[in-house]
Design a protein around this motif. Structure first.
Motif, PDB file in Angstrom:
ATOM      1  N   LYS A  31      68.874  21.443  77.834  1.00  0.00           N
ATOM      2  CA  LYS A  31      70.005  22.323  77.488  1.00  0.00           C
ATOM      3  C   LYS A  31      71.157  21.317  77.476  1.00  0.00           C
ATOM      4  O   LYS A  31      71.343  20.223  77.917  1.00  0.00           O
ATOM      5  N   PRO A  32      72.312  21.664  76.729  1.00  0.00           N
ATOM      6  CA  PRO A  32      73.312  20.761  76.593  1.00  0.00           C
ATOM      7  C   PRO A  32      74.041  20.235  78.081  1.00  0.00           C
ATOM      8  O   PRO A  32      74.310  19.212  78.286  1.00  0.00           O
ATOM      9  N   ASN A  33      74.228  21.371  78.878  1.00  0.00           N
ATOM     10  CA  ASN A  33      74.990  21.141  80.071  1.00  0.00           C
ATOM     11  C   ASN A  33      74.140  19.985  81.009  1.00  0.00           C
ATOM     12  O   ASN A  33      74.620  19.226  81.590  1.00  0.00           O
ATOM     13  N   THR A  34      72.680  20.543  80.737  1.00  0.00           N
ATOM     14  CA  THR A  34      71.788  19.544  81.758  1.00  0.00           C
ATOM     15  C   THR A  34      71.965  17.933  80.965  1.00  0.00           C
ATOM     16  O   THR A  34      71.879  17.090  81.592  1.00  0.00           O
ATOM     17  N   MET A  35      71.841  17.723  79.512  1.00  0.00           N
ATOM     18  CA  MET A  35      72.011  16.475  79.152  1.00  0.00           C
ATOM     19  C   MET A  35      73.559  15.808  79.670  1.00  0.00           C
ATOM     20  O   MET A  35      73.451  14.732  80.079  1.00  0.00           O
ATOM     21  N   TRP A  36      74.452  16.635  79.749  1.00  0.00           N
ATOM     22  CA  TRP A  36      75.810  16.058  80.258  1.00  0.00           C
ATOM     23  C   TRP A  36      75.642  15.472  81.781  1.00  0.00           C
ATOM     24  O   TRP A  36      76.289  14.686  81.996  1.00  0.00           O
ATOM     25  N   VAL A  37      74.936  16.329  82.262  1.00  0.00           N
ATOM     26  CA  VAL A  37      74.734  15.978  83.548  1.00  0.00           C
ATOM     27  C   VAL A  37      73.934  14.568  83.792  1.00  0.00           C
ATOM     28  O   VAL A  37      74.216  13.629  84.585  1.00  0.00           O
ATOM     29  N   PHE A  38      72.844  14.420  82.968  1.00  0.00           N
ATOM     30  CA  PHE A  38      72.315  13.204  82.926  1.00  0.00           C
ATOM     31  C   PHE A  38      73.023  12.054  82.548  1.00  0.00           C
ATOM     32  O   PHE A  38      72.991  11.267  82.919  1.00  0.00           O
ATOM     33  N   TYR A  39      73.836  12.561  81.471  1.00  0.00           N
ATOM     34  CA  TYR A  39      74.942  11.529  80.904  1.00  0.00           C
ATOM     35  C   TYR A  39      75.843  11.166  81.857  1.00  0.00           C
ATOM     36  O   TYR A  39      75.830   9.652  82.158  1.00  0.00           O
ATOM     37  N   ALA A  40      76.339  11.913  82.828  1.00  0.00           N
ATOM     38  CA  ALA A  40      77.123  11.618  84.152  1.00  0.00           C
ATOM     39  C   ALA A  40      76.494  10.774  84.962  1.00  0.00           C
ATOM     40  O   ALA A  40      77.044   9.514  85.553  1.00  0.00           O
TER      41      ALA A  40
END
Length: 148
Positions: A31-40
Motif C-alpha cells: 500500500k502507498p502508506n506502507t511504502m512511505w513508512v519503509f521509505y522513512a
C-alpha cells in the motif's frame, strides 16, 4: 500568471508526483502508506510513532495499523528507548531491510535519474524553497483556523 492558476498547476503537479509514487508502491505489492513508512525507516535514523506522525503527517491509527502489519510480517521491531516509558523506537529488521530495499530500489533509481537530470547543483535550493512554502502554507492554515 495569477495565484489561482499557479496553485492549480501546483496541485496537478503534486498529484502527478503522488500518483507516480502510488504506482511504485503498487508494483512493489504494498500500500502507498506502507511504502512511505519503509521509505522513512530506511533512512537509518531513529524513529518513533510520534516522530513519524509529526514529520510525515500519518494519522496515528493508520500508522498503528501499518506498524502492526509490518511487525506481524517480521519487517519491523519495536524497541524500548532508554528513559522513555511510552515511546518505542520503530526499526526495520533484517527481513524488513531486505524487503524495503526490494520495494524501494525502483523508487530510488527513478529519484536518482530525476535528480541528475533536473536538480544537480540546485537541489538544496529547490528543497529549501519548497520547505519554506510548506511551512508558510501550514502557518496560513493555522492563522485562519486560529490554532497558532
Amino acid at each position: 500568471m495569477q495565484a489561482k492558476e499557479f496553485f492549480n498547476r501546483l496541485a496537478v503537479a503534486i498529484y502527478k508526483i503522488d500518483g507516480a509514487y502510488d504506482r511504485f508502491a503498487k508494483d512493489g505489492k504494498v500500500k502507498p502508506n506502507t511504502m512511505w513508512v519503509f521509505y522513512a525507516l530506511a533512512d537509518g535514523k531513529t524513529h518513533t510513532q510520534r516522530s513519524l506522525c509529526k514529520e510525515w503527517l500519518f494519522p496515528r491509527s493508520t500508522l498503528n495499523t501499518i506498524i502492526s502489519e509490518c511487525r506481524q510480517a517480521g519487517y519491523v521491531e519495536l524497541l524500548q528507548i532508554e528513559g522513555e516509558r511510552r515511546e518505542l523506537e520503530i526499526r526495520l529488521t533484517e527481513n524488513g531491510k531486505a524487503f524495503s530495499e526490494k520495494v524501494l530500489a525502483p523508487v530510488y533509481a527513478a529519484e536518482s535519474a530525476l535528480y541528475s537530470s533536473y536538480f544537480a547543483g540546485n537541489g538544496e535550493e529547490f528543497i529549501d524553497g519548497l520547505e519554506k512554502f510548506g511551512d508558510e502554507m501550514e502557518r496560513q492554515y493555522s492563522e485562519r483556523d486560529g490554532r497558532q
